[in-house]
Every structure is written in structure tokens, then in C-alpha cells.
Design a protein around this motif. Structure first.
Motif, PDB file in Angstrom:
ATOM      1  N   GLN A   1       0.856  -1.222   0.007  1.00  0.00           N
ATOM      2  CA  GLN A   1      -0.025   0.258  -0.040  1.00  0.00           C
ATOM      3  C   GLN A   1       0.956   1.365  -0.110  1.00  0.00           C
ATOM      4  O   GLN A   1       1.791   1.547   0.756  1.00  0.00           O
TER       5      GLN A   1
ATOM      6  N   GLY B   1      -3.869   6.297   0.351  1.00  0.00           N
ATOM      7  CA  GLY B   1      -5.197   5.887   0.540  1.00  0.00           C
ATOM      8  C   GLY B   1      -5.898   7.343   0.701  1.00  0.00           C
ATOM      9  O   GLY B   1      -5.333   8.530   0.656  1.00  0.00           O
TER      10      GLY B   1
ATOM     11  N   LYS C   1      -7.945   2.745  -1.467  1.00  0.00           N
ATOM     12  CA  LYS C   1      -6.540   2.207  -1.245  1.00  0.00           C
ATOM     13  C   LYS C   1      -5.636   2.085  -2.510  1.00  0.00           C
ATOM     14  O   LYS C   1      -6.432   1.458  -3.127  1.00  0.00           O
TER      15      LYS C   1
END
Length: 150
Positions: free
Chosen positions: A58, A61, A71
Motif C-alpha cells: 500500500q 489512501g 487504497k
């Protein structure tokens, strides 16, 4: 974001340590908390490395409302199974300085929508890739990660 930072840090490490004998990637990646001699750390052989499967990292976001969240995940070549056809298709849609990103939009903690985006490494901004749902590279990534818990 961590993956991007790590990539930049490792790149700088290579440049600055061309004359050095060996670079401890684990120490660099963990900011010195672990090194290649730490308990539980194992160097992989070439055969073991070939079996490593990619995973999403990740990098950002966006909270739209408390129940609607997007995300963003960086996509690596391993996420495309090192398939040159898929990699070429995906990278052909990117602008200069962009990395491929996979986006998941969640509504009440359930995946509602997914798409591909370009992530500008310099400005840290995302750009939606038009018609990405029709791309084979998107379909491959989506089949692997849409419902995964990354």
C-alpha cells in the motif's frame, strides 16, 4: 510508500557504495533493526528466489467518507507473473515518472470497485488510467488481489 522509499534508499545505496565490498539490504530496509546475521534471517538461493510470489504494497489512501475509502497499491513485475506481454501492456499506459498502481475502493469495508492508476514518483499524485478494466494486465492483477486482505 514504504516500498517506494526502500527502492529509492537502495538505489542511493548502490550509487554511494560502488566501491564498498557488500551492502546489507536487510539492515537498510529495517533501518538497522535487523541485519543478515539476525536470528531468523535466511539468505535465499536462486531457486528459492524464483519461487517468491509478489504481494501488494500500500502506497496511499484516500478517505472520502467514513464508509467510503480508496487504497492505492504499487504493482511490481512479480505481480504480473513476470509476463512480458502483461508488463508491456501495463507500462505502455504510464506517463514519464509513473509507476503502476492498483486501486481498491471500499464501501463499508467491502471491495466495491477496482482500477489501475499511474502513480507519479515525483509529485506523489495518482492518475486514473482510462479503460483499465479492459486491459489484460488489470484482469490478471484483479483476479489475484481483488479480495485479498492487503
Amino acid at each position: 510508500m514504504k516500498k517506494l522509499f526502500l527502492t529509492l534508499l537502495v538505489s542511493l545505496g548502490f550509487i554511494s557504495s560502488l566501491s564498498a565490498q557488500e551492502l546489507d539490504f536487510i539492515a537498510v530496509a529495517t533501518q538497522g533493526k535487523f541485519n543478515e546475521n539476525s536470528l531468523g534471517v535466511k539468505a535465499l538461493s536462486d531457486e528459492e528466489m524464483s519461487k517468491v510470489v509478489g504481494r501488494l504494497y500500500q502506497i496511499g489512501g484516500h478517505v472520502i467518507t467514513p464508509t467510503l475509502v480508496s487504497k492505492y497499491y504499487i504493482v511490481e513485475k512479480s505481480d504480473l507473473n513476470y509476463d512480458s506481454r502483461l508488463i508491456q501492456e501495463a507500462t505502455s499506459k504510464l506517463h514519464y515518472g509513473e509507476a503502476l498502481a492498483y486501486v481498491k475502493r471500499y464501501y463499508q469495508s467491502q471491495v466495491e470497485w477496482t482500477w489501475l492508476a499511474g502513480y507519479n514518483l515525483y509529485t506523489k499524485e495518482f492518475r486514473e488510467i482510462p479503460f483499465s478494466a479492459s486491459m489484460q494486465s488489470f484482469q490478471f492483477i484483479d483476479s489475484q488481489y481483488k479480495y485479498s486482505h492487503y
